[in-house]
Design a protein around this motif. Structure first.
Motif, PDB file in Angstrom:
ATOM      1  N   LEU A  66       0.571  -0.759  -0.359  1.00 19.05           N
ATOM      2  CA  LEU A  66       0.396   0.138  -0.059  1.00 19.05           C
ATOM      3  C   LEU A  66       0.734   1.220   0.520  1.00 19.05           C
ATOM      4  N   LEU A  67       1.736   1.458   0.699  1.00 18.90           N
ATOM      5  CA  LEU A  67       3.032   2.558   0.501  1.00 18.90           C
ATOM      6  C   LEU A  67       3.609   2.857  -0.754  1.00 18.90           C
ATOM      7  N   LEU A  68       3.464   1.362  -1.159  1.00 21.91           N
ATOM      8  CA  LEU A  68       4.260   1.737  -2.517  1.00 21.91           C
ATOM      9  C   LEU A  68       3.478   2.112  -4.048  1.00 21.91           C
ATOM     10  N   GLN A  69       2.045   1.716  -3.516  1.00 21.85           N
ATOM     11  CA  GLN A  69       1.378   1.788  -4.514  1.00 21.85           C
ATOM     12  C   GLN A  69       1.112   3.563  -4.542  1.00 21.85           C
ATOM     13  N   MET A  70       0.883   4.150  -2.852  1.00 28.07           N
ATOM     14  CA  MET A  70       0.419   5.876  -2.645  1.00 28.07           C
ATOM     15  C   MET A  70       1.822   6.554  -3.193  1.00 28.07           C
ATOM     16  N   LEU A  71       2.670   5.985  -3.916  1.00 24.21           N
ATOM     17  CA  LEU A  71       3.882   6.868  -4.554  1.00 24.21           C
ATOM     18  C   LEU A  71       3.136   7.363  -6.094  1.00 24.21           C
ATOM     19  N   HIS A  72       2.170   6.746  -6.711  1.00 25.23           N
ATOM     20  CA  HIS A  72       2.342   6.741  -8.071  1.00 25.23           C
ATOM     21  C   HIS A  72       0.391   7.777  -7.585  1.00 25.23           C
ATOM     22  N   PRO A  73       1.631   8.908  -8.045  1.00 24.23           N
ATOM     23  CA  PRO A  73       0.515   9.597  -8.305  1.00 24.23           C
ATOM     24  C   PRO A  73      -0.980   9.756  -8.222  1.00 24.23           C
ATOM     25  N   ALA A  74      -0.906   9.025  -9.775  1.00 24.61           N
ATOM     26  CA  ALA A  74      -2.669   8.134 -10.345  1.00 24.61           C
ATOM     27  C   ALA A  74      -3.500   7.062  -9.093  1.00 24.61           C
ATOM     28  N   GLU A 150       2.851  -5.152  -5.450  1.00 26.49           N
ATOM     29  CA  GLU A 150       1.376  -6.388  -4.221  1.00 26.49           C
ATOM     30  C   GLU A 150       2.684  -7.400  -4.362  1.00 26.49           C
ATOM     31  N   ALA A 151       2.660  -7.763  -5.597  1.00 22.61           N
ATOM     32  CA  ALA A 151       3.367  -9.265  -5.342  1.00 22.61           C
ATOM     33  C   ALA A 151       4.907  -9.377  -5.534  1.00 22.61           C
ATOM     34  N   VAL A 152       5.407  -8.596  -5.453  1.00 21.65           N
ATOM     35  CA  VAL A 152       7.270  -7.783  -4.181  1.00 21.65           C
ATOM     36  C   VAL A 152       7.165  -7.762  -3.283  1.00 21.65           C
ATOM     37  N   SER A 153       5.718  -7.812  -3.236  1.00 21.31           N
ATOM     38  CA  SER A 153       5.755  -7.131  -1.431  1.00 21.31           C
ATOM     39  C   SER A 153       5.157  -8.080  -1.076  1.00 21.31           C
ATOM     40  N   PHE A 154       4.555  -8.903  -0.737  1.00 22.12           N
ATOM     41  CA  PHE A 154       4.080 -10.374  -0.307  1.00 22.12           C
ATOM     42  C   PHE A 154       4.980 -11.192  -0.740  1.00 22.12           C
ATOM     43  N   LEU A 155       5.646 -11.247  -1.883  1.00 20.89           N
ATOM     44  CA  LEU A 155       6.813 -12.474  -1.772  1.00 20.89           C
ATOM     45  C   LEU A 155       8.028 -12.158  -0.803  1.00 20.89           C
ATOM     46  N   ASP A 244      10.319  -1.273   7.022  1.00 19.36           N
ATOM     47  CA  ASP A 244      11.805  -2.125   6.894  1.00 19.36           C
ATOM     48  C   ASP A 244      11.655  -3.072   5.729  1.00 19.36           C
ATOM     49  N   LEU A 245      10.450  -3.492   5.146  1.00 22.18           N
ATOM     50  CA  LEU A 245      10.447  -4.495   4.046  1.00 22.18           C
ATOM     51  C   LEU A 245      10.668  -3.686   2.548  1.00 22.18           C
ATOM     52  N   LEU A 246      10.417  -2.249   2.290  1.00 23.52           N
ATOM     53  CA  LEU A 246      10.070  -1.549   1.789  1.00 23.52           C
ATOM     54  C   LEU A 246      11.752  -1.532   1.650  1.00 23.52           C
ATOM     55  N   PRO A 247      11.774  -0.942  -0.068  1.00 25.78           N
ATOM     56  CA  PRO A 247      13.576  -0.508  -0.967  1.00 25.78           C
ATOM     57  C   PRO A 247      13.610   0.305  -0.027  1.00 25.78           C
ATOM     58  N   ASP A 248      14.905   1.129   0.283  1.00 26.88           N
ATOM     59  CA  ASP A 248      15.525   2.327   0.817  1.00 26.88           C
ATOM     60  C   ASP A 248      14.795   3.713   0.162  1.00 26.88           C
ATOM     61  N   TRP A 249      15.130   3.283  -1.739  1.00 31.91           N
ATOM     62  CA  TRP A 249      14.195   4.291  -1.991  1.00 31.91           C
ATOM     63  C   TRP A 249      12.663   5.077  -2.018  1.00 31.91           C
ATOM     64  N   ALA A 250      11.658   3.876  -1.552  1.00 30.89           N
ATOM     65  CA  ALA A 250      10.878   4.160  -1.155  1.00 30.89           C
ATOM     66  C   ALA A 250      10.453   4.682   0.180  1.00 30.89           C
ATOM     67  N   ARG A 251      11.462   3.947   1.342  1.00 37.67           N
ATOM     68  CA  ARG A 251      11.296   4.317   2.528  1.00 37.67           C
ATOM     69  C   ARG A 251      11.843   5.672   2.265  1.00 37.67           C
ATOM     70  N   ALA A 252      12.946   6.159   1.732  1.00 36.83           N
ATOM     71  CA  ALA A 252      13.272   7.985   1.845  1.00 36.83           C
ATOM     72  C   ALA A 252      12.365   8.561   1.122  1.00 36.83           C
ATOM     73  N   MET A 253      11.682   8.357   0.251  1.00 35.17           N
ATOM     74  CA  MET A 253      10.515   9.195  -0.566  1.00 35.17           C
ATOM     75  C   MET A 253       9.503   9.457   0.287  1.00 35.17           C
ATOM     76  N   HIS A 254       9.264   8.259   1.615  1.00 32.91           N
ATOM     77  CA  HIS A 254       7.675   8.685   2.402  1.00 32.91           C
ATOM     78  C   HIS A 254       8.315   9.158   3.706  1.00 32.91           C
ATOM     79  N   GLY A 255       9.704   9.640   3.832  1.00 28.11           N
ATOM     80  CA  GLY A 255      10.575  10.001   4.588  1.00 28.11           C
ATOM     81  C   GLY A 255      10.533   9.619   5.877  1.00 28.11           C
ATOM     82  N   LEU A 256      10.546   8.224   5.955  1.00 23.45           N
ATOM     83  CA  LEU A 256      10.608   7.290   7.019  1.00 23.45           C
ATOM     84  C   LEU A 256      11.773   6.413   7.485  1.00 23.45           C
ATOM     85  N   SER A 257      12.801   6.243   8.621  1.00 25.30           N
ATOM     86  CA  SER A 257      14.082   6.258   8.672  1.00 25.30           C
ATOM     87  C   SER A 257      14.199   5.190   9.288  1.00 25.30           C
TER      88      SER A 257
END
Length: 286
Positions: A66-74, A150-155, A244-257
């Protein structure tokens, strides 16, 4: 039957009941999805059954997705403009989890009905982005991002907390199996291997962005109240594991440490939680 069974059985039943309460809306008459080994899209020998049948890893992977999906504006706009997400966070997550369960474990007929319902809803989700770009939830390109997230995150959650030595062949099988659902929903392109999934995520990165709406949705996801006081520490653990599961770049975009120095505690605790729930649900499979 050993005395230990009589001591553990009530504990198992209570845990199973609490988990089922999270994923099934009793007010809407929902009951747990019954596995159909001979009449479903996949079956007991599939990798999808293995991955999607684990409660803890699906919760961790679901929040990360869900956190990954919300990074796409559409994708964000579709949720922001057309859903009750902000007023019914638990309901939104529950409906997603139920869709995965029905399409993965129930009959082909039930899976087809669930897919048709989602496709019909998507035809009504249209709008204009703040920059003037039109969007539509049935856009195959957007559906591809939702699916691959979803697929990448679930796996990845499954690999981290259940099967660290999962073979690449089985990982590829997972993407090939799960592709059936994505294609039925109208997604395109749909990756059928691990390498193709990673390449697709990379290709999407130039389209991703963060604004105040993204930050608000992320806050709502991660700060939602626990369903009960007893569930609060487990929910916090699940959310930390998802970050913690998020890729580093996605965590950085969200501003999560991320968990930082507490990472071993988060991973160890989540591993223990996953094992406990597998132990509880084993009662259901006997």
């Amino acid at each position: 039957m050993s005395p230990l069974h009589f001591l553990s059985a009530p504990v198992k039943r209570r845990l199973v009941g609490q988990v089922r309460g999270l994923f099934n809306d009793q007010e809407r008459g929902e009951t747990p999805v019954v596995r159909r080994p001979d009449d479903g899209l996949f079956g007991p020998r599939s990798v999808c059954w293995r991955v999607h049948g684990d409660v803890t890893t699906m919760m961790v992977g679901g929040v990360a997705a869900l956190l990954l999906q919300m990074l796409h504006p559409a994708v964000l706009a579709g949720v922001w403009d057309h859903s009750a997400f902000r007023g019914d966070m638990i309901g939104r997550l529950r409906r997603t989890a139920r869709f995965i369960a029905v399409t993965g474990f129930s009959s082909r007929e039930d899976a087809a009905a669930a897919i048709a319902k989602v496709r019909e809803v998507h035809t009504r989700v249209k709008g204009i982005l703040p920059d003037g770009t039109p969007y539509s939830a049935d856009d195959p390109h957007l559906l591809a991002w939702v699916h691959v997230s979803e697929a990448v995150s679930f796996l990845d959650a499954w690999i981290r907390y259940a099967e660290p030595r999962m073979s690449m062949a089985d990982q590829d099988r997972y993407f090939a199996e799960f592709a059936l659902i994505a294609e039925a929903l109208g997604a395109d392109p749909v990756p059928r291997t691990r390498a193709a999934a990673e390449a697709l995520v990379t290709a999407f990165r130039s389209e991703l962005k963060v604004d105040e709406r993204t930050r608000e949705v992320a806050r709502m996801v991660l700060e939602q109240p626990a369903p009960s006081l007893a569930a609060k520490p487990f929910q916090l653990l699940t959310f930390e594991a998802a970050i913690d599961l998020l890729p580093d770049w996605a965590r950085a975009m969200h501003g999560l440490s991320g968990p930082g120095l507490a990472r071993p505690v988060v991973r160890g605790g989540t591993w223990g939680l996953a094992g406990t729930l597998r132990w509880a649900f084993d009662l259901e499979r006997r």
